[in-house]
Design an enzyme around this catalytic site. Structure first.
Site, PDB file in Angstrom:
ATOM      1  CE1 TYR A 109      -3.808   2.449   0.906  1.00 44.85           C
ATOM      2  CE2 TYR A 109      -2.002   3.588   1.987  1.00 44.85           C
ATOM      3  CZ  TYR A 109      -3.286   3.584   1.486  1.00 44.85           C
ATOM      4  OH  TYR A 109      -4.050   4.732   1.539  1.00 44.85           O
ATOM      5  CD  GLU A 197      -6.102   4.348  -1.297  1.00 45.51           C
ATOM      6  OE1 GLU A 197      -7.075   4.098  -2.029  1.00 45.51           O
ATOM      7  OE2 GLU A 197      -6.175   4.366  -0.063  1.00 45.51           O
TER       8      GLU A 197
END
Ligand code: GDP
Ligand code: MN
Length: 388
Positions: A109, A197
């Site tokens: 992530y 993101e």
């Protein structure tokens, strides 16, 4: 403002962030054709909607043949996708992203966003990628690392190394990560993003890093100076009422309750919603008609509020500071006639020419309730909504 994954990935490419090979498709046939052109042995068919959480609800499908690509594309196009990030109506799937399948060794992530507390762009990273980062933050906060970027110094190599170690990356991968982070930082500043993101950022079996997913939010107050970003806007992915409101310079947000609220000023609108809730009601919307409102705006505001069929009563709360209360009262009357308002309307007016305003609203034969104070108005509108 949001954009689609395929658009975000095009921006990634421009800023040197590696992405899977792929292309957008708007028909099932072109989806099959794209898979053919991409070559390889497997493809992923991804629904393009402005929401994450697609993987868990059938919005991301793997295919082993061209026929299977077409099959998934046919099943998705024209449908609506409901994920944990959408409301119960979901979002329309009008296009797909067809990509080559990459063998995943690990899902990581990585995101960049504005941290208001430190007034800096901060990178958030975790080796626990692919899943909901809020869950990771809640259950295993030690698995999350963050670095703040000093605006004058910019992103530093040591900060990228710190993230690379935390993600368990080795050798050449440190350089790859630095290129990705620098690309994100440059993109963030160049296009006035508010969040970028990558979830998951994958490590392939060959050790390459790739942005398998891409999500970018842009600062609404800056998109006007980025025509290339503005051109990526997809109104089909946004609330129809909120789109319409924008055209009339109204600030409107759809909510779940049954009491329509029409207020001038964002702060007063929030206070009004709080009060409605305090008195046991639920607002159907947030609506700020602006400081210098006029009859047209009030009419449009009523139309918007009433196009929501769950609205059972409306509360108008106007403070006549710049505008005069009698002008507002005439506007309300005109709007009620034009829009054929049938639900009860509680009006609280205060400020310049309040007496004339109230006089205009009394004895009209319409379902208008003039309230003398705010708390009383909130109580009344909650009661009227309950009775309806
Ligand atoms: P989201 O659920 O909306 O966040 O969509 P993602 O793009 O993150 O995809 C969800 C999941 O699908 C990923 O976490 C992967 O596990 C899987 N996935 C997506 N693309 C590929 C791919 O090219 N190869 C493989 N093996 N899995 C993929
Ligand atoms: Mn994702």
């Amino acid at each position: 403002m949001n954009i689609h994954e395929f658009q975000a990935k095009q921006l990634f490419l421009k800023f040197g962030i590696p992405i899977p090979e792929g292309k957008q498709a708007t028909t099932a046939d072109s989806a099959g054709q794209i898979a053919r052109e991409l070559g390889g042995e497997g493809w992923v068919v991804k629904a393009q909607v402005h929401a994450g959480g697609r993987g868990k609800v059938g919005g991301v499908k793997l295919a082993k043949s061209f026929a299977e690509v077409i099959e998934h594309a046919t099943a998705m196009l024209g449908k609506r996708l409901v994920t944990i990030q959408t409301d119960s109506a979901g979002l329309p799937i009008n296009s797909l992203l067809i990509e080559k399948i990459y063998p995943i060794k690990r899902e990581l992530y990585l995101s960049a966003l504005v941290d208001r507390a430190s007034e800096r762009i901060v990178f958030i990273a975790s080796a626990a990628g692919g899943m909901d980062i809020e869950t990771v933050a809640h259950e295993t906060p030690e698995q999350i690392i963050s670095v703040q970027v000093h605006p004058a110094a910019g992103l530093q190599a040591y900060q990228c190394r710190k993230v690379a170690y935390a993600l368990g990356l080795k050798g050449q991968q440190h350089k790859s990560l630095q290129i990705i982070m620098q690309g994100m930082y440059d993109l963030f500043l160049a296009k006035d993003a508010s969040q970028i993101e990558i979830n998951p950022l994958i490590e392939t079996h060959d050790g390459d890093l790739l942005a398998l997913d891409a999500k970018i939010n842009f600062d609404d107050n800056a998109v006007a100076i980025h025509p290339d970003i503005l051109a990526m806007k997809d109104p089909a992915q946004e609330d129809a009422k909120e789109n319409e409101a924008q055209q009339f310079g109204l600030n409107y947000i759809t909510l779940e309750g049954n009491i329509g609220c029409m207020v001038n000023g964002a702060g007063l609108a929030m206070a009004t919603m709080d009060l409605v809730k305090l008195k046991g009601g639920l607002p159907a919307n947030f609506l700020d008609v602006g400081g210098g409102t006029n009859v047209e705006k009030v009419c449009e505001a009523f139309k918007l509020i009433l196009s929501d069929t769950s609205v059972k009563a409306v509360m108008v709360n106007i403070f006549g500071g710049i505008v005069k209360c009698d002008v507002i009262a005439s506007g309300i009357l005109a709007a009620i006639e034009q829009v054929h308002v049938t639900v009860p309307v509680v009006v609280r007016l205060e400020g310049t020419n309040v007496e004339q305003g109230r006089a205009l609203l009394s004895n009209t034969g319409l379902k208008i309730y003039a309230a003398d104070d705010l708390a009383h108005a909130a109580e009344q509108v909650v009661k009227l909504a309950e009775a309806a």
